[in-house]
Structures are given as structure tokens and as C-alpha cells.
Design an enzyme around this catalytic site. Structure first.
Site: not given
Length: 527
Positions: A260, A278
Site C-alpha cells: 500500500e 484502506h
């Protein structure tokens, strides 16, 4: 007393701290070096995930009594150093479960109705009603892998939408499934076969990373829609990409990625994927809840009250702690062993303490057993606070009993329970001046084994040559046996063989041992 708020939390949390009479300094821009210089004057420190509370920080914290992590994990806090200094470390484990569950449902609905794609199309000046025809979720089957707190909340919300919910979680009893109104699948494959929508709520472990590959996609229904708000990497990327291209998977809603931000991730190239950065915990309410919950924990710690979400605080008297502390590791390992041997949802646990240890308050040992039972099988980090909650949520009855003396050992801990239709019993003790852990009884067979990372157990009819057969097969695959113990009740009856091995035993080797040696029960485990 002074509290340092190093990262942003809700103003409501800061107001609580001030109302409790503490001086609060909010210094969000403080560097790591500035934290080292300043930490000595503070009684409490509140952080989120960005600040590293290292051993050096702890050692400089002459007055520090509490570290509060405004969120779920405590990976950024040196727990060992804090515990040695008598510093309480607490978190806010329930702050985002509602937000995560709602985000799961939101992604599911977005996948069903092509919401993100349709929105982008309209904003681009198009009007493509037929292109974005969706499906209803009403009376569709939602499959849930992992019925912890978040998975349970998702199930409840899906039932409210008129969905049929079926789930798999070997650590949730049949009674709990019935109470929740969820169909109980015997295997993960049974869920995959019937699910129109599938969501996974599992921790990130060696077993769960990459657990869905070509085989699992082949079992799934054509046109299944997948949602992942748990952990990145649970779905293997290449098989998932192939399933999207073939139409096996109609849509994917994903909030978590292996890396990420997911730069270059092939899932971003598909129109039928809905991707969010997220956001599971990113709601005003979750952030407020994290701030107020951690403020409550810090206030309790500074006032000398019980800290309900402490991850490292003894819950018993100093005298009892000194007596039971050597047994904590053993109790947790017994819980892990029980968990590995149980084959169906656990209904009950009866934990018996035999010998001088029974004179003390043993509730911390019981919690240690539960910590072992749930470690690595629930979506959250298990600690001495939340382990009993996991048992309660799953409808597992936990009982303690005590006996003053033992015939064979000075002290013994026995863990007995039902895993559906079978009784499972394990027992352990400490031996020698170094208090070394030993497993001394498994399935009612007396045995003397040192716990190790890789272990295997076999039950079979006690006939000549069985040890040789097992050893020969393992040798063929270059799997070294570090230790072997055999227990039996009578000559020619059933026997139990326990092995400590140096490396994992693959499933195909276990199956070969069962078929070639005529062994009915064989299980390899990683403790």
C-alpha cells in the site's frame, strides 16, 4: 500528571483527559529526537500508528506510567521494554469494528450495483443505464469466512438486507451459529460452493496469506462477487486476475492490498473492481471512538484503576503472579495444542489445576490458555484482555477446577473440552530447575514431550513396526525427527506417537503415512 498526545486524536478524548484533571500537551509535529528529549517529563503517552515507541524511548521515560495506542494494534510499541519498566500499554481494540463491518457491506453493494463505475461514467458525460445493470442482494447467499467481531456484524447487517448467510469458523460453536441465524459450513469449500458474495475476515498468518488460489476459484460459483476488508494477500493475485478475465468472478471490492499504496497492482486495471485506500476504520465515529476509548484507558491507568484494554498488565496479586508466571508459557502452548487437535467448533473448555499451583488465583493462566486457543485464528491480535471476550462471543463455556495434589507430577494443568462430538484433552507440567515446559498427556495417553514449533501426532493400533514405517517415510522426504515419544494404555491397544521435527511435514506426506502405515489419525501442526 502530564499527558503527551503525540498524534491526532478526537477532541472529545483530549477533553476527557483534561476533565480528569491532567495537563495535556498536544504536540503532533514532534520529531523522534524531540520525543526522546521530552518524554521524561510525561506520565502518559498517546500515539497512533506512526510514532515508534522504542526501547530507547521507554528507557528515557522516567515518569511514564501508561502508553495508549489509539487504535487496534500495538506493533509500534516495544511491549517487552514497557513491561520490564512496569509501564501499562493499552489500545482501543473495538474502536473500528462497526466502521469496518459497514465498509464491507458498502463494498458488497457497490459490487452488486456497479456504483463506482456508473458514477464515473455519468461524471464523464455519459448515460449508460444498460451497461451498469446490477443484481439484487436480496435472497442471495453471503459466504463469510471468519466469524469474529467484524464478521458477525457483517452477518447481522446482511441478514437485515434479506440475504441468506452461511459461514465457516471452526472456533465458533454450533449453538452460536444458530443463535446468530447463520448457516454453519463444515469446511471452507462448502462456503465457496454456495456463496453468491464472499467476504473474508481473517488474521494475517502463514496459513491465510494466499489461501485462495486456482483450486478455490474453481470451486466458487460462476459470477461470484468478492469483498476483502481484512488483510492484503489473502487472494492470490494471478488466479484472481484470471478469474476476473474469465468472468468466474463478476466483481471485487477491495480495501486492503499486499503493498500500500498498490502501485502497479493489476486489479486496478479492471472496470469490475472497486478499490478503496484502506478506509475500513476511516470514519468520524471510529476516530472519535478511538480517541475517547484510549482516553478512558489512560485515565484508568493514571488513577491506578483496572485498565480493561491493557495488553501487558497482570490481573492478579503480586504473590499470585510470582507463583503462576512460570506456567504462563505452558498454559498458552496447551491452548495452542488443544486448538490444533480440535477438529470442529469448540463447545466448552474445562481447565483443571492440580498441585500447589491450585492454591493461587489462576485466572491469568486460564486467560493464557484462551490466548493460545485463539492465537492466529481470529482477525485481531489476541492478548490477555480480549481472549476471554473471544470465548464469550463464540459461546464457549470456560470452567476452572482445582485439586490439591497430583500422583505423577508436582503441578499439572489439564485442558479438556468438546469440539463438537469428541472429547479432547491435553495436559502439561514444568520440569527441572529451569521450569521447562512438557506435554504429559494427550487424548488420555501419558506422554513426555518438549513442545516445539513443528510437531506431529499419530493414533494407531499398537503393532510392531509402526515406528519404523513412520520414520522411513519421513526419511524419504528428508524430514528429520528431533524427538519421538509413544504413549499407550495397554499392549496391543491403541497408541499415540508424538514427533518433534525440524521442518514442516507437507500434507501429501501426512496422507502417505496414513495410507502406507494404516494410521487412522495423523495431524501435523505449527505451534
Amino acid at each position: 500528571m502530564k499527558v503527551l498526545v503525540k498524534e491526532k486524536i478526537a477532541q472529545a478524548g483530549i477533553d476527557k483527559l483534561k476533565a480528569a484533571g491532567f495537563k495535556v500537551d498536544v504536540k503532533i509535529g514532534m520529531s523522534a529526537d524531540e520525543l526522546l528529549d521530552a518524554i521524561g517529563e510525561y506520565d502518559a503517552l498517546i500515539v497512533r500508528s506512526a510514532t515508534q515507541v522504542t526501547g530507547e524511548v521507554i528507557n528515557r521515560a522516567d515518569n511514564l506510567k501508561v502508553v495508549g495506542r489509539a487504535g487496534i494494534g500495538v506493533d509500534n510499541v516495544n511491549l517487552e521494554a514497557a513491561t520490564k519498566r512496569g509501564i501499562i500499554v493499552a489500545n482501543a481494540p473495538q474502536s473500528n469494528i462497526v466502521s469496518a463491518a459497514e465498509h464491507t457491506v458498502a463494498l458488497m453493494l457497490a459490487c452488486a450495483r456497479n456504483i463506482a463505475q456508473a458514477s464515473a461514467s455519468v461524471k464523464a458525460g455519459k448515460w449508460e443505464r444498460s451497461k451498469f445493470q446490477g443484481v439484487e442482494v436480496y435472497e442471495k447467499v453471503l459466504g463469510i469466512i471468519g466469524l469474529g467481531r467484524i464478521g458477525t456484524l457483517v452477518a447481522q447487517r446482511a441478514i437485515g438486507l434479506g440475504m441468506k448467510v452461511t459461514g465457516y469458523d471452526p472456533y465458533v460453536s454450533k449453538e452460536r451459529f444458530a443463535q446468530l441465524g447463520i448457516g454453519r459450513a463444515a469446511t471452507i469449500e462448502d462456503v465457496l460452493k454456495v456463496a453468491d458474495f464472499l467476504t473474508v475476515h481473517l488474521p494475517k498468518t502463514k496459513e491465510t496469506i494466499g489461501m485462495f488460489g486456482d483450486r478455490e476459484f474453481a470451486i466458487m460459483k460462476d459470477g461470484v462477487r468478492l469483498v476483502n476488508t481484512a488483510r492484503g494477500g489473502i487472494y492470490q493475485i494471478d488466479p484472481l486476475v484470471g478469474a476476473l478475465k474469465s468472468g468466474k468472478v463478476a466483481a471485487v471490492g477491495i480495501d486492503v492490498f499486499d503493498a500500500e499504496p498498490p502501485v502497479g497492482n493489476p486489479l486496478l486495471e479492471f472496470e469490475q473492481t472497486v478499490c478503496t485506500p484502506h478506509l475500513g476504520a476511516s470514519t468520524v465515529e471510529a476516530q472519535d471512538r478511538a480517541g475517547t476509548q484510549i482516553a478512558d484507558q489512560v485515565i484508568a491507568g493514571l488513577k491506578g484503576e483496572f485498565v480493561s484494554n491493557a495488553v501487558n498488565i497482570p490481573l492478579i496479586s503480586v504473590e499470585a503472579m510470582e507463583a503462576v508466571k512460570p506456567f504462563l508459557s505452558l498454559a498458552e502452548k496447551l491452548g495452542k495444542l488443544f486448538n490444533k487437535l480440535a477438529e470442529e467448533g469448540i463447545h466448552s473448555l474445562d481447565i483443571e489445576y492440580v498441585g500447589p499451583i491450585s492454591k493461587y488465583d489462576t485466572k491469568l493462566l486460564t486467560i493464557a490458555v484462551l490466548k493460545g486457543v485463539f492465537d492466529g485464528v481470529v482477525e485481531e491480535q489476541v492478548n490477555y484482555v480480549n481472549a476471554p471476550i473471544f470465548a464469550e462471543e463464540r459461546g464457549i463455556e470456560v470452567n476452572e477446577s482445582k485439586k490439591q495434589s497430583s500422583q505423577d507430577y508436582l503441578n499439572v494443568i489439564r485442558v479438556r473440552g468438546r469440539d463438537g462430538g469428541n472429547d479432547v484433552m491435553v495436559a502439561g507440567t514444568l520440569v527441572g530447575k529451569k521450569n521447562q515446559d512438557r506435554f504429559v498427556n494427550i487424548y488420555e495417553f501419558d506422554i513426555d514431550m518438549v513442545p516445539s514449533k513443528y510437531m506431529a501426532f499419530f493414533r494407531y493400533e499398537d503393532t510392531p513396526g509402526m515406528i519404523g514405517k513412520v520414520g522411513t517415510i519421513l526419511g524419504k522426504y528428508n524430514i528429520n525427527i528431533a524427538n519421538m515419544q509413544v504413549g499407550r494404555r495397554k499392549i496391543g491397544g491403541e497408541a499415540l506417537m508424538g514427533l518433534n521435527v525440524d521442518i514442516p511435514i507437507p500434507d501429501n506426506v501426512i496422507e502417505e503415512i496414513k495410507s502406507s502405515a494404516g494410521i487412522a489419525f495423523a495431524k501435523f501442526m505449527v505451534l
